[in-house]
Write a protein that holds these residues in place. Structure first.
Motif, PDB file in Angstrom:
ATOM      1  N   MET A  57       0.826  -1.214   0.000  1.00  0.00           N
ATOM      2  CA  MET A  57       0.000   0.000   0.000  1.00  0.00           C
ATOM      3  C   MET A  57       0.853   1.255   0.000  1.00  0.00           C
ATOM      4  N   LEU A  58       1.939   1.201   0.777  1.00  0.00           N
ATOM      5  CA  LEU A  58       2.816   2.374   0.842  1.00  0.00           C
ATOM      6  C   LEU A  58       3.378   2.678  -0.545  1.00  0.00           C
ATOM      7  N   VAL A  59       3.921   1.657  -1.194  1.00  0.00           N
ATOM      8  CA  VAL A  59       4.499   1.858  -2.513  1.00  0.00           C
ATOM      9  C   VAL A  59       3.419   2.300  -3.496  1.00  0.00           C
ATOM     10  N   SER A  60       2.246   1.640  -3.374  1.00  0.00           N
ATOM     11  CA  SER A  60       1.164   1.959  -4.290  1.00  0.00           C
ATOM     12  C   SER A  60       0.749   3.426  -4.163  1.00  0.00           C
ATOM     13  N   VAL A  61       0.763   3.956  -2.961  1.00  0.00           N
ATOM     14  CA  VAL A  61       0.418   5.368  -2.766  1.00  0.00           C
ATOM     15  C   VAL A  61       1.563   6.262  -3.228  1.00  0.00           C
ATOM     16  N   LEU A  62       2.780   5.889  -2.857  1.00  0.00           N
ATOM     17  CA  LEU A  62       3.927   6.730  -3.194  1.00  0.00           C
ATOM     18  C   LEU A  62       4.086   6.873  -4.700  1.00  0.00           C
ATOM     19  N   GLU A  63       3.911   5.764  -5.438  1.00  0.00           N
ATOM     20  CA  GLU A  63       4.153   5.864  -6.879  1.00  0.00           C
ATOM     21  C   GLU A  63       3.014   6.597  -7.592  1.00  0.00           C
ATOM     22  N   ARG A  64       1.910   6.809  -6.871  1.00  0.00           N
ATOM     23  CA  ARG A  64       0.801   7.530  -7.512  1.00  0.00           C
ATOM     24  C   ARG A  64       0.579   8.898  -6.865  1.00  0.00           C
TER      25      ARG A  64
END
Lengths: 413, 406
Positions: free
Chosen positions: A293-300
């Motif tokens: 989730m963290l990566v998914s938010v950060l990359e978007r």
């Protein structure tokens, strides 16, 4: 508005199939393992408890006061009472709607001998028919017949005792014990059956003979050593114990867990153990969801920045992110529950057969075939844990997003 | 050059490195400690069961263990003793004679075991002497002096100095009975044993039970208890087929098996936890590798071969795996060592131990460097395996694809 959020959440999951799939698989597999472990381990503990209750203690046992510390024939239940009092006593148990069944046992310590060998034993004078209705005693029979033969000259003994005495069905044994006048008396009996309850004490020591034969053998005209009681409903145990103790102040009224404290300890330990393992598993699984989730938010970040800049409410962005996490969490949960649940149903019906370790199980007083238990609370706990882990894992990414300023995010490279 | 790149990458992607390191280290520490705990507690339980009474090596008549009757006794114990003690590795041999009798005090009678022992030798092969609770231990010249288990004494309401009688049968099936006086009371903690056992000095026992130069079994103490199995076999060869010489691994087979079973369950439980941990490591590696997919694409575009990229990524996870395994191994080892020196005490669980005939509530962990290294190696391989899928997957991309990957 929710449908849009859900569609966006789904789209972003589908964009990274490998990642989403891994998370779902992780939750599924860990839940599967956890459910199986809980169901099987609980099955083992409960089977041990059931064996002890069925073969010996019932859910409640009555003893003469002080009998347990000093088991002798002068501390019997109803040994000295008049017929009238004993009638009342029988009525008390028969008329109580909470009591499903009860049995009488006359017990005495004795010595059992073959031509070559002798061992001490606990003699149980029992009524076989009632015992079978009471705790399905017949199902524990592994050899011979569930019968004391004609003229009640038979004995049914524990398999470990039989092993130690080296006796088989049909062999003659001599039973000696002290009768009620403290004289040593003996009778000759034939082994008609051998049982295996996996209740260690019984398998190693017990010798069942007919109750009436035991009476003449020991010279006990009336009274019994133990009354074992089964209830319709486990929940009424404490209240029945209280009422009986009140009605019968000169008897010891004991619950199974007071007679077998080790079994209760096993149950408590198993609960604690399950809890620790569950916390570890869900903790680690939560970490997995968190990372994704963290990566998914950060990359978007940029995407979200633009959405916020053109007027999307933060609450809507939050729903998208939450939905994304919940999608993964709940799919994994569902898959895990189905896999785990089906496996448990299988093991509940067919049992987990570990006969190759049967010697080892005997040492622990456990059955070699374990039938899994399925409790609704396994699933409830799993559901709560997964949902909780999901919410916690999106908390930090969401906070990150909330603190960020849309303009800065959009301009960041 | 690959190594330098790999090290630099590990340092550059610090968050990923730290999380992978932590997960790896915690798993390793958990595995190392669990193994130490399993092995240690099992060794302790077996050691206790063996040392309290049953002994490292038992010698019986060939058929005795199958059918323990007086026809399969050890006859001519004196000769057997000489033969056994001549075998290399044998410290001493001590004969015992077991018989079941009925004890009675006043009007109360209880069945139990009466055993003739050599008091001096018994001091060294079992814990009977050190389990003395009241009164005194036996001596070789004692006559009708009884050394009795605490629970048995309690059931018969006996104190030191009290008198009791027993009835039983002698080795020649004759009727045997005598009056005995309690000299000492012992408590080993094995409930069943304490509730059924009592001992006499063998010279006197032999006289009243007609058991001179006879024994139901003999216990051998090897110089090195680790070698019990080999010594037992050597003895067997020397004394021939009319006897059976069995080490504790045979006599205690059910206990040994049940300990194995316990280990199996322990590892299954750990396995479930590890599966989750490896998934998480795999997911994090996937995230980390894909975060760098552009970098990888550019490297490929400037001429790095897929093999080299695979090498770098594998090196990275090896480095991380190695560091975390070493750190985790050390942490696990420290705990294993600490609890080896200061055993854990379980005061609330005596009932359970009692039920299984275990006399211990203090459990040391095992501290065995080889086992720890084995666990570390297993963990390293598993960690590496869990990073394999993402690494291979990322290498499948074409350079252009990778560079444009969003």
């Amino acid at each position: 508005m929710y449908s849009l959020a859900l569609r966006m959440a789904w789209a972003s999951l589908a964009r990274r199939p490998a990642r989403s799939f891994l998370v779902v698989l992780m939750i599924c597999v860990s839940l599967w393992g956890l459910l199986l472990m809980q169901g099987i381990y609980d099955g083992m503990t409960e089977q041990m408890i059931a064996n002890a209750i069925r073969s010996d203690s019932g859910q409640l046992s009555l003893f003469g006061r002080g009998y347990r510390l000093d088991p002798s024939l002068d501390k019997l239940i109803g040994g000295k009472e008049t017929e009238n009092t004993r009638e009342k006593f029988r009525n008390l148990l028969d008329s109580d709607p909470r009591v499903r069944s009860w049995v009488k046992r006359l017990r005495q310590n004795g010595l059992v001998a073959t031509a070559h060998y002798s061992r001490n034993t606990e003699i149980y004078g029992v009524d076989l028919d009632r015992e079978d209705r009471h705790g399905r005693l017949k199902s524990y029979l592994v050899q011979g017949e569930y019968d004391f033969g004609n003229r009640s000259k038979g004995a049914i003994i524990g398999f470990k005792l039989a092993e130690k005495l080296q006796v088989k069905i049909g062999k003659k044994i001599i039973l000696s014990a002290q009768d009620i006048n403290s004289d040593v008396t003996s009778i000759a009996l034939r082994i008609t059956g051998i049982f295996k309850t996996n209740n260690l004490g019984l398998d190693e020591n017990a010798l069942f003979i007919d109750l009436e034969r035991a009476r003449t053998f020991l010279g006990v005209e009336q009274g019994v050593s133990q009354i074992s009681i089964m209830l319709h409903d486990d929940q009424q145990l404490a209240s029945l114990q209280q009422d009986l103790q009140h009605a019968l102040p000169n008897l010891d009224v004991l619950r199974w867990d007071e007679l077998y404290p080790a079994l209760m300890q096993s149950r408590v330990m198993m609960k604690g153990f399950s809890l620790v393992i569950s916390i570890m598993i869900f903790g680690v699984a939560g970490l997995g969801i968190f990372g994704v989730m963290l990566v998914s938010v950060l990359e978007r970040m940029r995407e979200f920045g633009i959405m916020l800049a053109i007027g999307t409410a933060f609450s809507q962005v939050r729903i998208i992110i939450l939905a994304e996490a919940l999608f993964m969490g709940l799919t994994g949960l569902l898959a895990g529950m189905v896999c785990g649940g089906l496996s448990l149903v299988y093991f509940k019906i067919y049992g987990l057969d570990l006969t190759m370790f049967s010697e080892a199980f005997e040492e622990f007083g456990m059955d070699a075939i374990t039938y899994a238990i399925i409790r609704p609370d396994y699933f409830v706990t799993a559901f709560v844990a997964v949902v909780l882990a999901t919410f916690v894992s999106v908390y930090f990414p969401l906070r990150l997003l909330r603190r960020a300023k849309p303009v800065e995010i959009i301009n960041a490279v | 050059m690959l190594i330098q790149l790999a090290i630099r990458n590990v340092l550059a992607y610090r968050k990923h490195s730290v999380i992978t390191f932590l997960l790896g280290a915690v798993s390793t520490a958990l595995l190392v400690f669990s193994s130490a705990w399993n092995d240690g507690s099992h060794q302790q339980m077996i050691k206790n069961a063996v040392e309290i009474y049953s002994g490292y090596i038992q010698i019986t008549g060939a058929e005795f263990r199958k059918s323990p009757s007086f026809e399969h006794l050890l006859f001519n114990v004196e000769k057997l003793q000489k033969d056994v003690e001549a075998v290399a590795g044998v410290d001493l041999f001590s004969p015992r004679f077991d018989s079941f009798v009925l004890y009675s005090v006043g009007e109360k009678a209880v069945g139990g075991m009466l055993t003739g022992i050599d008091p001096e030798k018994e001091r060294r092969i079992s814990r009977l002497y050190s389990s003395l609770k009241e009164g005194r231990y036996l001596s070789k010249t004692d006559t009708n002096q009884l050394y009795i288990g605490n629970e048995l004494a309690r059931r018969l309401k006996l104190q030191v100095g009290d008198e009791l009688a027993f009835v039983g049968s002698g080795a020649d099936y004759s009727f045997a009975a005598d009056k005995l006086i309690v000299k000492g009371i012992f408590q080993t903690g094995l409930f069943e044993f304490d509730a059924t056992s009592a001992f006499l000095a063998k010279p006197y026992f032999d006289m009243i039970m007609a058991a001179e130069n006879l024994a139901t079994h003999g216990i051998v103490l090897p110089h090195d208890t680790q070698q019990a199995d080999i010594v037992a076999k050597n003895i067997g060869r020397k004394i021939g087929a009319e006897f059976q010489s069995a080490s504790w691994m045979e006599t205690m087979a059910p206990l040994v098996k049940s300990m194995k079973l316990d280990s199996v369950f322990g590892y299954i439980t750990l396995g479930i936890i590890f599966i989750v941990i490896f998934f998480v490591i795999m997911i994090y590696t996937l995230l980390a590798v894909f975060a760098r997919i552009r970098e990888i694409g550019i490297m490929r575009a400037v001429g790095t071969t897929p093999r080299q990229i695979l090498g770098i990524l594998l090196l990275e996870s090896s480095i991380l795996g190695f560091i975390s395994v070493v750190a985790g191994g050390l942490i696990g080892a420290v705990f294993a060592y600490y609890f080896n020196v200061h055993p854990m005490v379980f005061s609330g669980m005596e009932e359970q131990f009692k039920q299984y005939g275990l006399a211990v509530s203090a459990m040391p962990t095992a501290f065995e460097p080889f086992t720890i290294l084995r666990d570390m190696l297993v963990m390293f391989v598993l960690l590496l395996l869990s990073t394999l899928y993402p690494i291979i997957k990322v290498n499948r991309y074409q350079p252009i694809e990778a560079m444009h990957h969003v």
